[in-house]
Write a protein that holds these residues in place. Sequence first.
Motif, short mmCIF file in Angstrom:
data_model
loop_
_atom_site.label_atom_id
_atom_site.label_comp_id
_atom_site.label_asym_id
_atom_site.label_seq_id
_atom_site.Cartn_x
_atom_site.Cartn_y
_atom_site.Cartn_z
N GLU A 1 -35.55 30.78 28.39
CA GLU A 1 -36.52 31.38 29.32
C GLU A 1 -37.85 31.61 28.63
O GLU A 1 -38.90 31.47 29.25
N GLY A 2 -37.81 32.01 27.36
CA GLY A 2 -39.05 32.19 26.61
C GLY A 2 -39.67 33.56 26.72
O GLY A 2 -40.79 33.77 26.27
N ILE A 3 -38.96 34.54 27.31
CA ILE A 3 -39.51 35.90 27.40
C ILE A 3 -39.15 36.65 26.12
O ILE A 3 -37.97 36.86 25.83
N ALA A 4 -40.17 37.06 25.35
CA ALA A 4 -39.92 37.81 24.12
C ALA A 4 -39.62 39.27 24.43
O ALA A 4 -38.63 39.83 23.96
N TRP A 5 -40.49 39.92 25.20
CA TRP A 5 -40.22 41.28 25.68
C TRP A 5 -41.13 41.58 26.86
O TRP A 5 -42.08 40.86 27.14
N ILE A 6 -40.80 42.63 27.59
CA ILE A 6 -41.55 43.04 28.78
C ILE A 6 -42.00 44.48 28.58
O ILE A 6 -41.18 45.36 28.35
N LEU B 1 -34.92 33.23 20.28
CA LEU B 1 -33.99 32.52 19.40
C LEU B 1 -32.54 32.70 19.88
O LEU B 1 -31.75 31.75 19.85
N ALA B 2 -32.21 33.91 20.36
CA ALA B 2 -30.85 34.16 20.86
C ALA B 2 -30.58 33.32 22.11
O ALA B 2 -29.47 32.81 22.29
N GLU B 3 -31.59 33.15 22.96
CA GLU B 3 -31.43 32.30 24.15
C GLU B 3 -31.17 30.85 23.75
O GLU B 3 -30.37 30.16 24.38
N PHE B 4 -31.87 30.41 22.69
CA PHE B 4 -31.66 29.04 22.20
C PHE B 4 -30.23 28.86 21.70
O PHE B 4 -29.55 27.89 22.04
N ILE B 5 -29.74 29.82 20.88
CA ILE B 5 -28.37 29.74 20.35
C ILE B 5 -27.35 29.78 21.50
O ILE B 5 -26.37 29.03 21.51
N ALA B 6 -27.61 30.66 22.50
CA ALA B 6 -26.70 30.77 23.64
C ALA B 6 -26.62 29.45 24.40
O ALA B 6 -25.54 29.01 24.81
N GLY B 7 -27.76 28.78 24.58
CA GLY B 7 -27.77 27.48 25.25
C GLY B 7 -26.97 26.44 24.49
O GLY B 7 -26.24 25.63 25.10
N GLN B 8 -27.06 26.47 23.15
CA GLN B 8 -26.29 25.52 22.33
C GLN B 8 -24.79 25.78 22.45
O GLN B 8 -24.00 24.85 22.58
N LEU B 9 -24.41 27.07 22.42
CA LEU B 9 -22.99 27.42 22.51
C LEU B 9 -22.40 27.05 23.87
O LEU B 9 -21.25 26.64 23.98
N LYS B 10 -23.21 27.22 24.93
CA LYS B 10 -22.74 26.86 26.28
C LYS B 10 -22.52 25.35 26.39
O LYS B 10 -21.67 24.89 27.14
N ASN B 11 -23.31 24.59 25.62
CA ASN B 11 -23.16 23.13 25.62
C ASN B 11 -22.09 22.65 24.64
O ASN B 11 -22.04 21.48 24.28
N ARG B 12 -21.29 23.60 24.15
CA ARG B 12 -20.16 23.32 23.24
C ARG B 12 -20.58 22.73 21.90
O ARG B 12 -19.84 21.96 21.28
N VAL B 13 -21.77 23.07 21.45
CA VAL B 13 -22.19 22.71 20.10
C VAL B 13 -21.49 23.65 19.13
O VAL B 13 -21.29 24.84 19.43
N SER B 14 -21.09 23.16 17.97
CA SER B 14 -20.43 24.00 16.96
C SER B 14 -21.35 25.16 16.58
O SER B 14 -22.55 25.00 16.42
N PHE B 15 -20.75 26.36 16.44
CA PHE B 15 -21.58 27.54 16.17
C PHE B 15 -22.30 27.43 14.82
O PHE B 15 -23.41 27.94 14.66
N ARG B 16 -21.71 26.73 13.85
CA ARG B 16 -22.38 26.58 12.54
C ARG B 16 -23.64 25.72 12.69
O ARG B 16 -24.68 26.02 12.09
#
Length: 220
Positions: A59-64, A128-143
């Motif tokens: 989403e790209g929202i850092a904070w509100i 950065l957490a949103e990016f990692i979450a997107g990778q995990l949802k796409n079944r990319v290895s967590f490492r």
Amino acid sequence: MGQKINPLGFRLGTTQSHHSLWFAAKQKNYCEGLQEDQKIRNIIQNYVQKNMRISSGVEGIAWIEIQKRIDLIQVIIYIGFPKLLLENRPRRIEELQMNVQKELNCVNRKINIAITRIGNPYGHPNILAEFIAGQLKNRVSFRKALKKAIELTEQADTKGIQVQIAGRLDGKEIARAEWIREGRVPLQTIGAKIDYCSYPVRTLYGILGIKIWIFVDEER
């Protein structure tokens, strides 16, 4: 025993400032104001998720930041990828303002929403957490996801990062926590500016928790 504390609350008044600026005279008003703030943030994030779906899933929202006066609620969205909201900008912002006004049902107060672009979006833990979450949802290895996140943070010119993921990693039956650190992350130094976020991600195997600490700078 190590005593755990939220790094943002620990540094309030030194390197960290409040994301909500308003005053409540009574305790009841304070509770209502707190719930109103959370509602505003949820409405904005849901609107961005619904209308601005992009390939990376970020989403790209850092904070509100929310500033309240007697007759005005000023909302400032700090965003890393402004093109998400800048396409048809006046129409998008007006629509968002109308959504917030309708949900809050506030007649006597005007709502004003502004957008501020931030540099180095991957230097902020929420993005950065949103990016990692997107990778995990796409079944990319967590490492792989962790290593890629650290590469992105290094490009953002930060001094250190620590990332922790907990839960049923890679679908294993026993939940565990794995973490990785690069550079310095001085959590006990109050003068060190550290950005922090905890982010839940729903996957096929259950909910995983992501925690990110980013060491930005140190006050002299």
